[in-house]
Motif scaffolding. Structure first.
Motif, PDB file in Angstrom:
ATOM      1  N   GLY A   1       1.477   6.684  -6.908  1.00 55.44           N
ATOM      2  CA  GLY A   1       0.319   7.444  -7.369  1.00 55.44           C
ATOM      3  C   GLY A   1       0.472   8.950  -7.181  1.00 55.44           C
ATOM      4  N   GLN A   2       1.536   9.390  -6.519  1.00 52.75           N
ATOM      5  CA  GLN A   2       1.722  10.827  -6.272  1.00 52.75           C
ATOM      6  C   GLN A   2       2.333  11.508  -7.458  1.00 52.75           C
ATOM      7  OE1 GLN A   2       3.986  11.178  -2.667  1.00 52.75           O
ATOM      8  NE2 GLN A   2       2.290  10.468  -1.399  1.00 52.75           N
TER       9      GLN A   2
ATOM     10  N   ALA B   1       0.817  -1.215   0.000  1.00 54.99           N
ATOM     11  CA  ALA B   1       0.000   0.000   0.000  1.00 54.99           C
ATOM     12  C   ALA B   1       0.853   1.267   0.000  1.00 54.99           C
ATOM     13  CB  ALA B   1      -0.952   0.001   1.187  1.00 54.99           C
ATOM     14  N   GLY B   2       1.908   1.280   0.803  1.00 59.09           N
ATOM     15  CA  GLY B   2       2.773   2.461   0.862  1.00 59.09           C
ATOM     16  C   GLY B   2       3.417   2.745  -0.474  1.00 59.09           C
TER      17      GLY B   2
ATOM     18  N   ARG C   1       0.868   4.044  -2.932  1.00 60.64           N
ATOM     19  CA  ARG C   1       0.543   5.454  -2.656  1.00 60.64           C
ATOM     20  C   ARG C   1       1.623   6.370  -3.221  1.00 60.64           C
ATOM     21  NH1 ARG C   1      -1.432   3.692   2.102  1.00 60.64           N
ATOM     22  NH2 ARG C   1       0.538   3.932   3.194  1.00 60.64           N
ATOM     23  N   ARG C   2       2.879   6.021  -2.972  1.00 55.31           N
ATOM     24  CA  ARG C   2       3.990   6.846  -3.466  1.00 55.31           C
ATOM     25  C   ARG C   2       4.001   6.879  -4.993  1.00 55.31           C
ATOM     26  NH1 ARG C   2       6.535   4.088   0.710  1.00 55.31           N
ATOM     27  NH2 ARG C   2       7.669   2.753  -0.727  1.00 55.31           N
TER      28      ARG C   2
END
Length: 71
Positions: free
Chosen positions: A70-71, A63-64, A67-68
Motif C-alpha cells: 500500500g506504500q 499485514a506487513g 502495508r508494504r
C-alpha cells in the motif's frame, strides 16, 4: 411499496428428503418452500461469515506485506 423481485428455482428431492421437508414444514406451520428459502438464506449467511473470517485471517497473517504494497 415496491416488491422485491423473485426468481423461481426448481429442485429435485428424493422421496425421503421431500417427506422430511414436508413433515418439518407441517410441524412448524409453514410451507416447504418457506423452509427451503430459509435454508438457502442460512447457507448463504454461513458462507459469507466463513469467507469474512478467512479474509480477516489472511489479512492479519499478511499485514506487513499488505502495508508494504500500500506504500
Amino acid at each position: 411499496m415496491q416488491q422485491t423481485p423473485t426468481h423461481r428455482l426448481t429442485i429435485d428431492l428424493p422421496d425421503d428428503e421431500w417427506e422430511a421437508l414436508r413433515d418439518l414444514a407441517d410441524a412448524r406451520g409453514a410451507e416447504p418452500g418457506e423452509l427451503a428459502r430459509e435454508s438457502v438464506r442460512r447457507l448463504v449467511d454461513l458462507e459469507e461469515s466463513l469467507t469474512r473470517a478467512d479474509a480477516m485471517r489472511l489479512a492479519m497473517r499478511h499485514a506487513g506485506l499488505l502495508r508494504r504494497l500500500g506504500q
